[in-house]
Write an enzyme that holds these catalytic residues in place. Structure first.
Site, PDB file in Angstrom:
ATOM      1  NE  ARG A 122     -25.691   2.009 -11.183  1.00 42.06           N
ATOM      2  CZ  ARG A 122     -26.303   3.006 -11.829  1.00 42.06           C
ATOM      3  NH1 ARG A 122     -25.609   4.037 -12.255  1.00 42.06           N
ATOM      4  NH2 ARG A 122     -27.608   2.971 -12.021  1.00 42.06           N
TER       5      ARG A 122
ATOM      6  CG  ASP B 267     -26.177   7.786 -12.899  1.00 39.64           C
ATOM      7  OD1 ASP B 267     -25.917   6.693 -12.382  1.00 39.64           O
ATOM      8  OD2 ASP B 267     -26.826   7.915 -13.939  1.00 39.64           O
ATOM      9  CG  MET B 268     -19.923  10.059  -8.293  1.00 44.57           C
ATOM     10  SD  MET B 268     -20.557  11.363  -7.219  1.00 44.57           S
ATOM     11  CE  MET B 268     -21.078  10.411  -5.786  1.00 44.57           C
TER      12      MET B 268
ATOM     13  CD  GLN C 148     -17.199   8.308 -10.388  1.00 46.11           C
ATOM     14  OE1 GLN C 148     -17.217   8.411 -11.600  1.00 46.11           O
ATOM     15  NE2 GLN C 148     -17.008   9.352  -9.603  1.00 46.11           N
TER      16      GLN C 148
ATOM     17  NE  ARG D 184     -21.455  14.710 -22.075  1.00 46.18           N
ATOM     18  CZ  ARG D 184     -22.443  15.372 -22.655  1.00 46.18           C
ATOM     19  NH1 ARG D 184     -22.188  16.468 -23.339  1.00 46.18           N
ATOM     20  NH2 ARG D 184     -23.686  14.943 -22.569  1.00 46.18           N
TER      21      ARG D 184
ATOM     22  CB  THR E 210     -17.769  -4.598 -13.238  1.00 48.75           C
ATOM     23  OG1 THR E 210     -16.553  -4.768 -13.983  1.00 48.75           O
ATOM     24  CG2 THR E 210     -18.140  -5.932 -12.592  1.00 48.75           C
ATOM     25  CG  HIS E 211     -19.649  -4.598 -18.896  1.00 48.44           C
ATOM     26  ND1 HIS E 211     -20.827  -5.115 -19.350  1.00 48.44           N
ATOM     27  CD2 HIS E 211     -19.902  -3.294 -18.613  1.00 48.44           C
ATOM     28  CE1 HIS E 211     -21.756  -4.174 -19.352  1.00 48.44           C
ATOM     29  NE2 HIS E 211     -21.224  -3.070 -18.901  1.00 48.44           N
TER      30      HIS E 211
END
Length: 305
Positions: free
Chosen positions: A181, A125-126, A155, A285, A223-224
């Site tokens: 991703r 994960d980034m 990202q 967060r 994405t959504h």
């Protein structure tokens, strides 16, 4: 209202956990591995893959990193025994990226090796901008040793991302494509390094995705956002991307009808399944990063149950 949401979001860590849970329970699989497995099996029954994430990030001591390493080892072994169709997402700061880079790499290598021993896959994960170079370095090193078993998150709102994509093309291999991703990005970053406008971020998301398709990079399209989903579908049609060369990804509990529609239309779908005892810190967060979500907290306070 926006200012009020921001003020409330800053105070969220001091809210009663039970209140935050009323909102969060729809988006977190639970606290235990058993909860995550049950949620994953339910998604598998809907022909959706999963990626499992034990919540926790930005630790303060290396004994916490060791504990997190042990928790992931146990998770991988339990999930593989359960026959879940899924892989694993891991945050480098959970293993001490900002404290001890050498040990962080060793722990993440051990976890990747464990997943690889089962023929499975780990996604790095980034996190926020100070973590980008370190995360890419870990990915580069693991890609050399485990070419088919490691991926990375990028990202689209960071101005450096297209350049990062170009710079990692040297890692391509005939027997193992690059696997990224692509997300918009959720961390609050300075305007000097990150796009801020919604339309500008979306444009760069699709620019990055098109670059991936042009260069035979496996794309996990996370994405959504309806315009981005349609834009991705248009690019898939344009480049005639085979169904096994990409997947859509969505968050647990978010837009379930959109993901079902994509599955019905023959697209691969993977759902991000977060769980663990650290759900409170994770949720507060995320809510601080997206104050607009505070309205959901207020509804949870009014409509109990």
């Amino acid at each position: 209202m926006n200012r009020l949401n921001k003020i409330i979001s800053q105070a969220l860590p001091y809210f009663p956990p039970k209140l935050i849970w009323r909102f969060s329970k729809s988006y977190i699989a639970g606290e235990s591995t058993r909860d995550a497995i049950n949620a994953s099996k339910a998604l598998n029954r809907e022909n959706m893959m999963v990626t499992l994430d034990i919540l926790g990030e930005f630790i303060e001591t290396m004994p916490q990193a060791e504990k997190n390493r042990d928790a992931y080892l146990a998770l991988i072994r339990t999930v593989e025994a359960a026959g879940i169709d899924g892989n694993y997402s891991m945050k480098p700061t959970m293993f001490g990226l900002l404290i001890d880079k050498k040990t962080c790499f060793e722990y993440m290598r051990e976890l990747t090796a464990e997943a690889a021993s089962h023929g499975n896959f780990v996604r790095i994960d980034m996190e926020d901008s100070p973590c980008v170079d370190g995360s890419i370095d870990i990915f580069r090193r693991l890609k050399q040793e485990f070419p088919q078993n490691i991926g990375l998150v990028l990202q689209a709102y960071l101005k450096r991302t297209l350049g990062d994509l170009e710079s990692m093309l040297d890692l391509r291999r005939d027997d193992a494509a690059l696997n990224f991703r692509l997300v918009k990005g959720v961390y609050v970053e300075p305007a000097g390094i990150a796009y801020k406008d919604y339309h500008e971020i979306n444009a760069h998301f699709l620019e990055d995705l098109e670059f991936m398709f042009k260069n035979n990079v496996y794309a996990a399209i996370a994405t959504h956002d309806t315009p981005l989903i349609q834009g991705a579908l248009d690019l898939i049609d344009k480049y005639q991307v085979p169904r096994d060369k990409y997947e859509f990804q969505m968050l647990y509990g978010v837009t379930p009808q959109k993901r079902r529609q994509l599955v019905q239309n023959g697209h691969r779908m993977r759902v991000y399944v977060p769980f663990g005892e650290q759900w409170f810190g994770y949720c507060t967060r995320r809510l601080k990063e997206n104050p607009a979500m505070v309205s959901h907290i207020l509804k949870a306070l009014v409509y109990r149950g």
